[in-house]
Motif scaffolding. Structure first.
Motif, PDB file in Angstrom:
ATOM      1  N   ASP A   1      -2.618  -6.340 -11.098  1.00 51.13           N
ATOM      2  CA  ASP A   1      -2.867  -6.679 -12.495  1.00 51.13           C
ATOM      3  C   ASP A   1      -2.428  -5.523 -13.392  1.00 51.13           C
ATOM      4  O   ASP A   1      -2.694  -4.356 -13.081  1.00 51.13           O
ATOM      5  N   PRO A   2      -1.751  -5.799 -14.523  1.00 46.27           N
ATOM      6  CA  PRO A   2      -1.321  -4.707 -15.410  1.00 46.27           C
ATOM      7  C   PRO A   2      -2.475  -3.890 -15.980  1.00 46.27           C
ATOM      8  O   PRO A   2      -2.309  -2.705 -16.259  1.00 46.27           O
ATOM      9  N   VAL A   3      -3.648  -4.505 -16.142  1.00 51.72           N
ATOM     10  CA  VAL A   3      -4.827  -3.765 -16.603  1.00 51.72           C
ATOM     11  C   VAL A   3      -5.265  -2.775 -15.529  1.00 51.72           C
ATOM     12  O   VAL A   3      -5.554  -1.608 -15.807  1.00 51.72           O
ATOM     13  N   HIS A   4      -5.283  -3.240 -14.295  1.00 48.32           N
ATOM     14  CA  HIS A   4      -5.645  -2.371 -13.157  1.00 48.32           C
ATOM     15  C   HIS A   4      -4.673  -1.193 -13.060  1.00 48.32           C
ATOM     16  O   HIS A   4      -5.093  -0.034 -12.913  1.00 48.32           O
ATOM     17  N   PHE A   5      -3.378  -1.480 -13.181  1.00 51.08           N
ATOM     18  CA  PHE A   5      -2.386  -0.402 -13.089  1.00 51.08           C
ATOM     19  C   PHE A   5      -2.547   0.590 -14.237  1.00 51.08           C
ATOM     20  O   PHE A   5      -2.342   1.792 -14.060  1.00 51.08           O
ATOM     21  N   GLY A   6      -2.906   0.097 -15.417  1.00 49.78           N
ATOM     22  CA  GLY A   6      -3.109   0.989 -16.555  1.00 49.78           C
ATOM     23  C   GLY A   6      -4.206   2.002 -16.289  1.00 49.78           C
ATOM     24  O   GLY A   6      -4.062   3.197 -16.597  1.00 49.78           O
ATOM     25  N   ILE A   7      -5.309   1.547 -15.709  1.00 48.39           N
ATOM     26  CA  ILE A   7      -6.416   2.462 -15.395  1.00 48.39           C
ATOM     27  C   ILE A   7      -5.989   3.460 -14.318  1.00 48.39           C
ATOM     28  O   ILE A   7      -6.287   4.656 -14.400  1.00 48.39           O
ATOM     29  N   VAL A   8      -5.266   2.965 -13.304  1.00 49.03           N
ATOM     30  CA  VAL A   8      -4.780   3.846 -12.231  1.00 49.03           C
ATOM     31  C   VAL A   8      -3.841   4.905 -12.806  1.00 49.03           C
ATOM     32  O   VAL A   8      -3.942   6.101 -12.483  1.00 49.03           O
TER      33      VAL A   8
ATOM     34  N   PHE B   1       0.830  -1.202   0.000  1.00 49.80           N
ATOM     35  CA  PHE B   1       0.000   0.000   0.000  1.00 49.80           C
ATOM     36  C   PHE B   1       0.866   1.254   0.000  1.00 49.80           C
ATOM     37  O   PHE B   1       0.533   2.254  -0.653  1.00 49.80           O
ATOM     38  N   VAL B   2       1.979   1.200   0.733  1.00 51.90           N
ATOM     39  CA  VAL B   2       2.893   2.346   0.771  1.00 51.90           C
ATOM     40  C   VAL B   2       3.557   2.538  -0.590  1.00 51.90           C
ATOM     41  O   VAL B   2       3.684   3.662  -1.084  1.00 51.90           O
ATOM     42  N   ILE B   3       3.961   1.438  -1.226  1.00 54.01           N
ATOM     43  CA  ILE B   3       4.612   1.524  -2.538  1.00 54.01           C
ATOM     44  C   ILE B   3       3.649   2.088  -3.577  1.00 54.01           C
ATOM     45  O   ILE B   3       4.015   2.950  -4.387  1.00 54.01           O
ATOM     46  N   PHE B   4       2.395   1.602  -3.564  1.00 55.37           N
ATOM     47  CA  PHE B   4       1.392   2.135  -4.496  1.00 55.37           C
ATOM     48  C   PHE B   4       1.189   3.634  -4.272  1.00 55.37           C
ATOM     49  O   PHE B   4       1.042   4.407  -5.226  1.00 55.37           O
ATOM     50  N   PHE B   5       1.188   4.036  -2.993  1.00 55.68           N
ATOM     51  CA  PHE B   5       0.996   5.455  -2.665  1.00 55.68           C
ATOM     52  C   PHE B   5       2.165   6.286  -3.195  1.00 55.68           C
ATOM     53  O   PHE B   5       1.956   7.359  -3.778  1.00 55.68           O
ATOM     54  N   ILE B   6       3.382   5.799  -3.016  1.00 54.79           N
ATOM     55  CA  ILE B   6       4.570   6.514  -3.496  1.00 54.79           C
ATOM     56  C   ILE B   6       4.532   6.644  -5.014  1.00 54.79           C
ATOM     57  O   ILE B   6       4.816   7.720  -5.570  1.00 54.79           O
ATOM     58  N   ILE B   7       4.181   5.563  -5.706  1.00 55.40           N
ATOM     59  CA  ILE B   7       4.093   5.601  -7.169  1.00 55.40           C
ATOM     60  C   ILE B   7       3.050   6.611  -7.618  1.00 55.40           C
ATOM     61  O   ILE B   7       3.269   7.377  -8.571  1.00 55.40           O
ATOM     62  N   ASN B   8       1.915   6.656  -6.923  1.00 54.85           N
ATOM     63  CA  ASN B   8       0.878   7.636  -7.259  1.00 54.85           C
ATOM     64  C   ASN B   8       1.359   9.060  -7.062  1.00 54.85           C
ATOM     65  O   ASN B   8       1.079   9.941  -7.882  1.00 54.85           O
TER      66      ASN B   8
ATOM     67  N   PRO C   1       7.211   1.339 -18.333  1.00 51.21           N
ATOM     68  CA  PRO C   1       8.264   0.323 -18.169  1.00 51.21           C
ATOM     69  C   PRO C   1       8.993   0.391 -16.829  1.00 51.21           C
ATOM     70  O   PRO C   1       9.575  -0.602 -16.397  1.00 51.21           O
ATOM     71  N   ILE C   2       8.948   1.560 -16.175  1.00 57.00           N
ATOM     72  CA  ILE C   2       9.628   1.700 -14.881  1.00 57.00           C
ATOM     73  C   ILE C   2       8.795   1.115 -13.755  1.00 57.00           C
ATOM     74  O   ILE C   2       9.291   0.358 -12.913  1.00 57.00           O
ATOM     75  N   PHE C   3       7.505   1.458 -13.724  1.00 62.39           N
ATOM     76  CA  PHE C   3       6.670   1.085 -12.580  1.00 62.39           C
ATOM     77  C   PHE C   3       5.890  -0.212 -12.762  1.00 62.39           C
ATOM     78  O   PHE C   3       5.527  -0.849 -11.768  1.00 62.39           O
ATOM     79  N   LEU C   4       5.626  -0.610 -14.002  1.00 61.53           N
ATOM     80  CA  LEU C   4       4.831  -1.827 -14.203  1.00 61.53           C
ATOM     81  C   LEU C   4       5.496  -3.064 -13.606  1.00 61.53           C
ATOM     82  O   LEU C   4       4.805  -3.868 -12.953  1.00 61.53           O
TER      83      LEU C   4
END
Length: 434
Positions: free
Chosen positions: A361-368, A321-328, A349-352
């Motif tokens: 899921d890569p689809v989920h990350f794409g929407i985010v 959750f912390v990593i996702f927050f930092i990426i956002n 290519p860096i964050f995927l």
């Protein structure tokens, strides 16, 4: 200090320096990529490699969908479709408090989805709705804020060019069909969230209600907008059902839009050269951005930047959750100074690899990622939609900023929901087994 570290520093320092000097983004990407590579190999093979990577970067059948969807959007923009969608939306929600603001959001969602372009939605809907809203007591700055933020929904609701770009950048990890169907719920959720804030403001400031349209009028407006709305069903339905690919769907969208625009008699055959020229100019800009961004993405792999970033984040932080927050947070900052297309191509290519390592899921990350970068389109200093929306409303950017801030907060809240509740974006792809 190793040559790899020096190369990375040269890449980023030169890139940001060029941006600060107001060099166009595509040129900034190309120049900084070339300078960095020349530290590793000789001049002639280095320049040849960059040119080669730029060409092979757009050597993709899927990318053919972009010029065709751009052309379809341009035809729709000039073909009288915006007015029909606005009238249909107005017949449904204009009687509510703040009704015309709802119309603005709903029309932007519909037009943005049909055209696949946030800029087209901003200019087409904003040019009509701002004056109408002002006549009923809405401040132009508030109308512009509604128009600017709601136009981004068209980048989530398919067909969307940026989702095609993400599919390319993901290296095949996410299909266009899955991304298209995944964007529906987040796009609609964003539109409803913006409407929720509008309802609060409308009640607080006692904005005028419109007259309730009789069912007969709603039916008439629906019939007039029916064939415009049907395009969404034809394009997305055909892709999901496997009747045609996204690229083939883009060609069908052009033919459909052309027949529809001619039938509405808003444009004639003699207008098509201008339409083709405008579409070609837009496509050239997008494709050049993709060329240089793909070269930079290759350089990232050459320098092992994705692996370094993945190792750093996974070693420094144990909580996903912390990593996702930092990426956002990083993407929100990136979005303020970089357009959405190069941002997707450079940072996917860096964050995927990082998020896939954590089970996203890569689809989920794409929407985010797309939703995140949509916020950047609405913020200075580079926010394309911000400047288009302000220009259409004939007001300065500084006048829009204050009423825009609450809408941006709403968008960030929706972003966090979509990021941390995967079912919002993944429910439909799983339902259709995509």
């Amino acid at each position: 200090m190793s040559i790899e570290v020096i190369s990375i520093l040269v890449l980023f320092i030169s890139f940001f320096a060029l941006l600060l000097l107001k060099v166009p983004v595509a040129y900034s990407i190309g120049i900084s990529t070339t300078l960095s590579l020349l530290l590793n190999i000789d001049r002639l093979p280095g320049i040849t490699t960059i040119a080669q990577r730029m060409i092979t970067g757009i050597d993709s059948f899927a990318l053919l969908a972009i010029p065709f969807f751009v052309l379809a959007g341009e035809i729709m923009k000039r073909g009288g479709i915006a007015n029909r969608l606005i009238n249909f939306a107005k017949s449904i929600v204009a009687s509510l408090p703040g009704g015309l603001a709802y119309v603005n959001v709903l029309a932007s969602m519909l037009f943005g989805a049909i055209s696949g372009s946030a800029i087209a939605a901003t200019s087409a809907i904003g040019s009509i709705m701002t004056d109408r809203m002002e006549e009923e007591g809405y401040p132009r700055s508030f109308s512009a804020s509604v128009n600017i933020t709601s136009s981004t929904t068209g980048l989530l609701i398919p067909p969307s060019n940026i989702l095609i770009v993400y599919a390319l950048a993901s290296g095949g990890s996410a299909s266009v069909a899955a991304l298209f169907i995944a964007g529906y719920v987040p796009g609609i959720l964003l539109g409803l969230a913006l409407m929720g804030y509008i309802a609060y403001v409308a009640i607080k400031k006692d904005f005028l209600k419109g007259e309730r349209a009789p069912l007969r009028d709603i039916w008439n407006y629906f019939k007039k907008a029916f064939f415009s709305l049907l395009l969404l069903v034809v394009v997305v339905g055909g892709i999901v059902m496997g009747i045609f690919t996204a690229t083939e769907a883009s060609v069908i969208a052009v033919l459909y839009a052309a027949v529809l625009a001619l039938a509405y008699k808003n444009i004639s055959v003699k207008d098509f050269p201008d339409v083709l020229l405008a579409s070609a100019k837009t496509t050239a800009v997008v494709m050049f951005l993709i060329c240089t961004s793909m070269a930079m993405s290759w350089l990232f792999s050459f320098e092992s930047i994705p692996a370094l970033m993945s190792d750093f984040l996974l070693n420094q932080f144990s909580n996903p959750f912390v990593i996702f927050f930092i990426i956002n947070i990083i993407l929100l900052i990136v979005g303020t100074f970089m357009d959405i297309t190069p941002a997707v191509l450079i940072f996917t290519p860096i964050f995927l690899p990082v998020v896939m390592e954590l089970g996203m899921d890569p689809v989920h990350f794409g929407i985010v990622m797309v939703l995140n970068l949509c916020i950047g389109l609405c913020t200075p200093p580079v926010g394309t939609i911000l400047f288009v929306g302000s220009g259409v409303a004939n007001i300065s950017v500084s006048e829009v900023i204050k009423p825009l801030i609450p809408f941006l907060v709403i968008m960030i809240i929706v972003l966090m929901m979509v990021c941390y509740i995967p079912e919002i974006s993944m429910f439909l792809p799983r339902l259709f087994d995509l």
